[in-house]
Design an enzyme around this catalytic site. Sequence first.
Site, short mmCIF file in Angstrom:
data_model
loop_
_atom_site.label_atom_id
_atom_site.label_comp_id
_atom_site.label_asym_id
_atom_site.label_seq_id
_atom_site.Cartn_x
_atom_site.Cartn_y
_atom_site.Cartn_z
N ASP A 139 0.85 -1.18 0.00
CA ASP A 139 0.00 0.00 0.00
C ASP A 139 0.89 1.24 0.00
OD1 ASP A 139 -3.18 0.42 1.28
OD2 ASP A 139 -1.83 2.12 0.95
N ASP A 165 2.30 -5.39 3.98
CA ASP A 165 1.39 -5.30 5.12
C ASP A 165 1.40 -6.63 5.89
OD1 ASP A 165 -1.46 -3.68 5.93
OD2 ASP A 165 -1.34 -5.79 6.45
#
Lengths: 348, 436
Positions: free
Chosen positions: B116, B331
Amino acid sequence: MFSIDELRFASKFPFSATSRQVLKLNGFELNRVPAQVLKKAVLLIVFAQKPHKKAEYEKFFSERQIGSSDLLLTDVQAFPVAKILLSAMNQPEFFDRFADLFARQTFFYLSLESNKETLLGLANEMNSKAHPSSKQGFFAQVALTDFLEANFREDFMKLVNQQLDSGTIFLNRNDFCRFLSELSRERVASSLPVSLENVPKNFVDVSRQLKEQLAFRKRQEFDFKSLGSVDQDAFPPCMAKIYSELLAGQNVNHPGRFNLATFLVAIGMPTDQIVDAFKGAPNFDEKVTRYQVERIAGHGKAKYSPSSCAKMREYELCVANCPVTHPLQFYRNQKQGAKTADAQSASE
Amino acid sequence: MVFGLFLKLFPHPWYGFGDHVVSDLDFLTERFRSFYQKTNVSEPPGVEFREFGYGIFGKKISGRHLNFVSLAEFNSFLRSQVPFYVSYSPAFYQYPANRPMAAKELLHSDIVYEFDADDLKTPCAQEHDFWECKSCHAAGRGVVEACSSCGGSSIAADQWVCENCLETVKKQVFRLVDVIENDFGFSDGLDFNFSGSKGFHIHLRGKSVQGLSAKARVELLDFVTGTNLDLQSLGFSESNNALRCTPFRSSHGWSKKILEALHELLESGDASRLAVAGSVSIRTANKVIEDKTAVWESVQKGLFPTVSSKSVVFWKNVLEFVSSDLGLSVDRQTSMDQYKIIRVPETLHGSTGLLAKKIIFNSLSSFNALEESVVFGNDPVKLFVSRAPKIRIGGESFGPFENQETELPEFAAVFLLCHGAATLAENHVPLKEALR
């Protein structure tokens, strides 16, 4: 039948396929377990439940290898009997300690082993495909997916610290022995509990006595609530950070919230006060928070504990290099230190 | 700015103003519905074994524990319920709809790696992001750790994405693929998709991966991120007052990566960076750079040469410096938590209106998410935009905007409406009137 070498191998590595074969060929039956086997099984469990010095472990392992084939066979048979007794005791915390004993035993014998084939053979007996290394400078190679079945408690075993190339791990002799030792830990731990179908009554009686004996030690385990009132100054750095972030209204992630809640429950903070701590969270919902805190405290069925330092590191919640392995250990040390200091100043 | 604050306080304006209440939501719902009615989503594989979740506007997961017996039933759900977000479990369950989680009976699980742009702290965020202090309501452009007005650390971030952000994320994806293929040796079942918002998802769906335990997944993740790296365990050890290592040709995994990064640093000739890396004077660093060929030859053979009276400390510092840049910013929660559910590829993302488009790896380098994931048309839509940076979407640039009416093609209008930065112009109620 089996040779004395096979018997010796089976007694050193009782979780191996060879050991199972020995038991089968020997006609091992639960209804006809000799008293000395049962006694040996109890000895194994009791010895496993307490940490020992390195020399004591070495003495324990060495003694078990001296003797006739009858004594070796007793060792082989004692392993499945001990697993049945442990399973009947139904206390999972003992399983890990039992597995630890055999991980240590495996490493002890492998480090004395001069035959390369024995080392590679043991891997295959534990369903792990190991081969002599195709690359110079290494002893053996193991497929990544097989390597990942071992236990990774120690830094040296972490995948990130391995010589990994195209799905194959290359290991020197010592690291290969350690890998097999950690694989045996995993194999023994995951084989527990065993089925208790058709277990003779005397096994159940012995396991009950053992459970009582070991429960005595458990009663002596620490009660954190006996440390008195909750003291924020004694919080470990990780919990102090999460706690202050929540109070400041920052959005703490789920593992952070869960671990703080379990920590606060464990040290005896009242539920209302814990719920208050979460009030600053951006998505605070008092009803949901209270329900979750009460579940953590065991008002439902299971009671949850905060994660160990190793797990906290995995969650990226560890913020300092404390000399402890569990956040509660840090809190206890701080509180006990404060108590001692108070007692000293009171007596002065 | 005042209206921006107002939107922060009441993030869904259609919930509060009489006749206007549902129009924005209806507009978006109809656009999403029209997409799902003409599209057949063919993801994920093994649909009958997966758990699904859905989200309403402003909440990515408002319900979960759903299960569909076929892709046809899943598509029918998308057309009738028109969720703003739809997620699925990388895990396969015997009983996907059962609760609690243990009652689902886990069979096996894919691994998903998620990158991200927010996690990469791209410099362009200073240009297109906004912040607002939750305590004193001071606000500004860029990214801040603490409020520049009151010093408070409780900050609300208004994050946007641009092509630069996504190019930076892509570099991480390429490095991850290198690790997956060349270190892990997993070449089967690799699937890629744009997340629909600020990053990319990489799915490992091969059989050898699906059976891995939770602990094994953490080990893979730690390898990817360089967590728990221990130089000594990797063969960098001190003996006779010198640092030694496994010879370069016998090095694999992270020891090879670290040596390659060291070689790159030496070859760059950047003495200042080497001085910082090794905590030595620029003079010492210059000397090492001047001798870089001999230095590298020695390192390749497994010996770090003496460069000063504290050579071992210098080299250890340098190795730690270069290795700290090598871990990927994936993540952790997405890869570790087997119960987490993740966007279904080829569905819409309710925060952007963009498609979580599947990508063939060979075309990833040329893939432009903000063009190729646009699914809505060009019909003009009048909006009142409270605040938005200059955005580039669908091959066109728009904005910046601040408290103004504008007319945009539908795809850009959907993007701003989904972000919560705009309202349909016909719905816009001036603040004074709204508060009256």
